[in-house]
Design a protein around this motif. Structure first.
Motif, PDB file in Angstrom:
ATOM      1  N   PRO A   1       0.824  -1.206   0.000  1.00 36.56           N
ATOM      2  CA  PRO A   1       0.000   0.000   0.000  1.00 36.56           C
ATOM      3  C   PRO A   1       0.861   1.261   0.000  1.00 36.56           C
ATOM      4  O   PRO A   1       1.919   1.302   0.616  1.00 36.56           O
ATOM      5  CB  PRO A   1      -0.794  -0.109   1.307  1.00 36.56           C
ATOM      6  N   MET A   2       0.400   2.245  -0.713  1.00 33.59           N
ATOM      7  CA  MET A   2       1.060   3.545  -0.678  1.00 33.59           C
ATOM      8  C   MET A   2       0.655   4.257   0.607  1.00 33.59           C
ATOM      9  O   MET A   2      -0.509   4.230   0.980  1.00 33.59           O
ATOM     10  CB  MET A   2       0.613   4.380  -1.877  1.00 33.59           C
ATOM     11  N   TYR A   3       1.626   4.853   1.279  1.00 30.82           N
ATOM     12  CA  TYR A   3       1.255   5.641   2.456  1.00 30.82           C
ATOM     13  C   TYR A   3       1.540   7.117   2.207  1.00 30.82           C
ATOM     14  O   TYR A   3       2.489   7.476   1.527  1.00 30.82           O
ATOM     15  CB  TYR A   3       1.960   5.150   3.727  1.00 30.82           C
ATOM     16  N   ALA A   4       0.659   7.945   2.748  1.00 29.82           N
ATOM     17  CA  ALA A   4       0.750   9.388   2.554  1.00 29.82           C
ATOM     18  C   ALA A   4       1.710  10.005   3.568  1.00 29.82           C
ATOM     19  O   ALA A   4       2.093   9.376   4.560  1.00 29.82           O
ATOM     20  CB  ALA A   4      -0.643  10.015   2.681  1.00 29.82           C
ATOM     21  N   PHE A   5       2.060  11.244   3.309  1.00 29.97           N
ATOM     22  CA  PHE A   5       3.008  11.934   4.178  1.00 29.97           C
ATOM     23  C   PHE A   5       2.389  12.281   5.530  1.00 29.97           C
ATOM     24  O   PHE A   5       1.178  12.432   5.660  1.00 29.97           O
ATOM     25  CB  PHE A   5       3.522  13.203   3.500  1.00 29.97           C
ATOM     26  N   VAL A   6       3.242  12.424   6.499  1.00 28.29           N
ATOM     27  CA  VAL A   6       2.851  12.847   7.849  1.00 28.29           C
ATOM     28  C   VAL A   6       3.411  14.251   8.063  1.00 28.29           C
ATOM     29  O   VAL A   6       4.593  14.500   7.794  1.00 28.29           O
ATOM     30  CB  VAL A   6       3.414  11.883   8.915  1.00 28.29           C
ATOM     31  N   GLY A   7       2.574  15.139   8.540  1.00 24.90           N
ATOM     32  CA  GLY A   7       3.007  16.510   8.763  1.00 24.90           C
ATOM     33  C   GLY A   7       3.018  16.867  10.241  1.00 24.90           C
ATOM     34  O   GLY A   7       2.631  16.074  11.094  1.00 24.90           O
ATOM     35  N   ILE A   8       3.475  18.048  10.511  1.00 24.33           N
ATOM     36  CA  ILE A   8       3.506  18.584  11.873  1.00 24.33           C
ATOM     37  C   ILE A   8       2.652  19.848  11.880  1.00 24.33           C
ATOM     38  O   ILE A   8       2.659  20.607  10.919  1.00 24.33           O
ATOM     39  CB  ILE A   8       4.948  18.940  12.296  1.00 24.33           C
ATOM     40  N   SER A   9       1.904  20.085  12.907  1.00 22.39           N
ATOM     41  CA  SER A   9       1.067  21.291  12.983  1.00 22.39           C
ATOM     42  C   SER A   9       1.901  22.528  12.684  1.00 22.39           C
ATOM     43  O   SER A   9       2.895  22.798  13.370  1.00 22.39           O
ATOM     44  CB  SER A   9       0.454  21.423  14.381  1.00 22.39           C
ATOM     45  N   GLY A  10       1.501  23.241  11.641  1.00 21.93           N
ATOM     46  CA  GLY A  10       2.192  24.466  11.277  1.00 21.93           C
ATOM     47  C   GLY A  10       3.445  24.276  10.457  1.00 21.93           C
ATOM     48  O   GLY A  10       4.139  25.231  10.155  1.00 21.93           O
ATOM     49  N   MET A  11       3.756  23.043  10.062  1.00 20.66           N
ATOM     50  CA  MET A  11       4.966  22.789   9.279  1.00 20.66           C
ATOM     51  C   MET A  11       4.609  22.101   7.977  1.00 20.66           C
ATOM     52  O   MET A  11       3.592  21.426   7.863  1.00 20.66           O
ATOM     53  CB  MET A  11       5.950  21.914  10.062  1.00 20.66           C
ATOM     54  N   ALA A  12       5.476  22.232   6.962  1.00 24.62           N
ATOM     55  CA  ALA A  12       5.262  21.579   5.676  1.00 24.62           C
ATOM     56  C   ALA A  12       5.723  20.132   5.756  1.00 24.62           C
ATOM     57  O   ALA A  12       6.176  19.662   6.804  1.00 24.62           O
ATOM     58  CB  ALA A  12       6.031  22.322   4.591  1.00 24.62           C
ATOM     59  N   LYS A  13       5.633  19.417   4.639  1.00 28.94           N
ATOM     60  CA  LYS A  13       6.069  18.031   4.583  1.00 28.94           C
ATOM     61  C   LYS A  13       7.509  17.897   5.072  1.00 28.94           C
ATOM     62  O   LYS A  13       8.368  18.692   4.748  1.00 28.94           O
ATOM     63  CB  LYS A  13       5.991  17.525   3.138  1.00 28.94           C
ATOM     64  N   MET A  14       7.749  16.866   5.862  1.00 27.80           N
ATOM     65  CA  MET A  14       9.055  16.704   6.475  1.00 27.80           C
ATOM     66  C   MET A  14      10.047  16.052   5.520  1.00 27.80           C
ATOM     67  O   MET A  14       9.686  15.266   4.669  1.00 27.80           O
ATOM     68  CB  MET A  14       8.924  15.838   7.731  1.00 27.80           C
TER      69      MET A  14
END
Length: 589
Positions: free
Chosen positions: A322-335
């Motif tokens: 399965p493809m997994y999507a990115f995880v972000g941080i509140s107020g931050m862009a993609k890590m």
């Protein structure tokens, strides 16, 4: 008879993947097993590159197969969750913002990560071990059971020697597959800002749980899916100039230092297969049935798609992926782990319990992106988590939510250690803020929250208390911290009109008889009601809209008198923290 619509999903995404993985594993073992006891060992896999801080986006590479593996274990099957530490990847660039690292590390670009010095002051022998260590500790705290595989050890000990020789012998077949996707097929004149597939993937893949490399060396001698590390400078800036299938003699030159030599590949362990060949080789070698990949590896022409064709050359099959999507941080862009300072699992576990972090990954399907809160949003997340726990205890919860909760609080091996008495996170954070960590004051305040069942030791609210205190100390800006006034604001008290003075009188009169969290909540919301001629017990439906305005005005007055600003921690908690005597003094009793 009317048709009754089916209820919403009754199983979670983890259960559905577990069903598929078990079925696929048994199909590969030549038919369904007669029983769990005779079923094949189920192999799931993750890959992590310790090229820099291993961040919370990379954690999804581990948590997705972990949750599926754990569900399969709960059903009685034997599971191997492999984590390949891609520590034999090349060191691509010096990440910014990493403590103890300066521009001098650029001289190591091209070397294996295990041959690069660790940052200054590190207790670990090399770059890879330094960044791997924090992740190993975090995974233990999260209850992740796995088998770690060092790719440095696999290659340098000769474990993959037969696979390397096989790949070299079948380099023509591999080259034909890769040639379908190479960027030479991209028009030479690209639109401004457009990147060819491979270049875009190299940038996106870095630190995403897989090495970011080219697909092999195509010089005058032809294509080779193998990259030797130089015998003099240790870098992979090498080109294979000749190879003999019968003798396995390989010649290469190094563009970095000019070194050239001829070695016998059947005895040579200082190099590795390029990534787009290495990954499918491992699928076949380990018999991997399930391995997710990030969106950067799932696009057309990317590693996962190409690997699905190359794995057949090695006699294997592509795993369910399965493809997994990115995880972000509140107020931050993609890590991106190529940069220093990105939040890691270790950072998250300093401010939240492992159960909450597990839940954030368990409750969302892999293809759903989500954010992890390091700001005030963490308080709302904890409120949501505690409400879910209460619903589970009452049996009033949807099956999928109950499953996500169960996967968060424990594994097939048992429950994770938890806070014995989980008081609201926002309350603990407010108390930690006001007391600046003074344990005697913290215990006094927390013991007064519920006088009928007083807290007797701070151990009852740990580790949640410690997480909340760390959040206050590390994530809340100094200007937002709460500082209780030392002396009354006499100018403000003198300027109050009759209504303002009456509101303070009503509050002070009720302090003694309402000195608990619930009691003070009822009191501070009730004062404006009583002043308007209503009962303190009147519900919002029974009150005019003006009461809300009066309450906000009253709250702002209390905050100004207690902490010198418009807002602050929840007033009931703040009053308990300040203490009756000091409250009376500051409110001009």
């Amino acid at each position: 008879m009317p048709i009754v619509a089916q209820s919403t999903e009754t199983t979670d995404w983890v259960s559905r993947f577990a069903d598929e993985v078990i079925e696929e594993s048994e199909r590969r073992a030549s038919g369904a097993a007669k029983s769990v006891a005779t079923a094949p060992v189920v192999v799931v896999a993750s890959g992590l590159s310790p090229s820099g801080p291993i961040h919370l986006g990379n954690l999804r590479e581990v948590m997705t197969p972990h949750l599926v593996a754990d569900e399969i274990r709960r059903r009685g099957y034997t599971v191997r969750h492999l984590i390949s530490w891609d520590d034999y990847d090349r060191y691509r660039k010096v990440p910014a913002g990493v403590p103890g690292v300066d521009d001098s590390w650029a001289e190591h670009i091209g070397k294996p990560l295990t041959s690069v010095p660790a940052p200054k002051g590190s207790a670990y022998p090399n770059w890879a071990e330094h960044f791997k260590a924090a992740m190993v500790k975090a995974l233990a705290e999260l209850g992740v059971e796995y088998e770690g595989i060092s790719q440095t050890e696999q290659y340098t000990s000769g474990v993959y020697r037969e696979q390397v020789l096989f790949a070299m012998k079948h380099r023509g077949d591999i080259d034909a597959i890769l040639d379908q996707y190479r960027t030479k097929k991209t028009p030479a004149k690209k639109q401004q800002g457009q990147k060819p597939v491979d270049e875009a993937e190299l940038e996106a893949a870095e630190g995403s749980g897989a090495a970011a490399e080219d697909d092999g060396s195509s010089g005058s001698a032809g294509y080779f899916p193998y990259k030797p590390y130089c015998g003099r400078c240790e870098k992979d800036l090498t080109t294979v100039t000749a190879y003999d299938d019968d003798t396995t003699e390989l010649s290469y030159t190094c563009t970095a230092c000019g070194h050239f030599e001829t070695v016998r590949l059947s005895e040579f362990n200082r190099g590795k297969l390029v990534w787009k060949v290495d990954w499918p080789m491992r699928w076949a070698y380990e018999g991997v049935v399930f391995e997710p990949s990030g969106v950067d590896h799932s696009s057309p022409g990317s590693s996962f798609q190409v690997g699905g064709q190359i794995v057949g050359i090695f006699g294997g099959k592509q795993p369910i992926g399965p493809m997994y999507a990115f995880v972000g941080i509140s107020g931050m862009a993609k890590m991106s782990s190529s940069k220093g300072g990105v939040p890691t699992p270790a950072d998250a576990l300093q401010i939240m319990e492992p159960q909450l972090l597990r839940w954030l990954y368990a409750r969302r399907r892999p293809n759903q992106s989500f954010k992890i809160a390091f700001d005030q949003e963490i308080q709302r997340l904890y409120d949501e988590w505690d409400k879910l726990a209460a619903k589970v205890a009452d049996g009033a919860v949807l099956p999928a939510d109950a499953a996500a909760y169960a996967r968060a609080v424990g594994t097939a091996a048992g429950d994770l250690p938890r806070t014995p008495r989980p008081m609201p996170y926002r309350t603990l954070a407010s108390v930690a803020d006001i007391t600046a960590g003074a344990e005697d004051q913290t215990l006094r305040i927390l013991s007064e929250l519920d006088p009928e069942n007083p807290l007797t030791s701070l151990d009852e609210v740990r580790p949640r208390l410690d997480k909340a205190e760390t959040w206050i100390n590390t994530q809340v800006p100094a200007e937002e911290r709460t500082v209780v006034r030392d002396e009354p604001d006499t100018d403000l008290l003198k300027s109050l009109d009759d209504q303002g003075r009456e509101s303070l009188r009503l509050l002070l009169e009720g302090l003694d008889s309402n000195w608990s969290l619930d009691g003070l909540t009822h009191l501070v919301y009730g004062v404006p009601k009583v002043q308007a001629g209503f009962s303190a017990d009147a519900t919002p439906k029974e009150l005019p809209p003006e009461i809300k305005v009066a309450q906000r005005t009253f709250f702002a007055l209390l905050y100004h008198l207690l902490v010198g600003r418009d807002t602050g921690p929840r007033l009931p908690t703040l009053l308990l923290a300040v203490g009756q005597d000091r409250v009376r003094k500051l409110l001009g009793a």
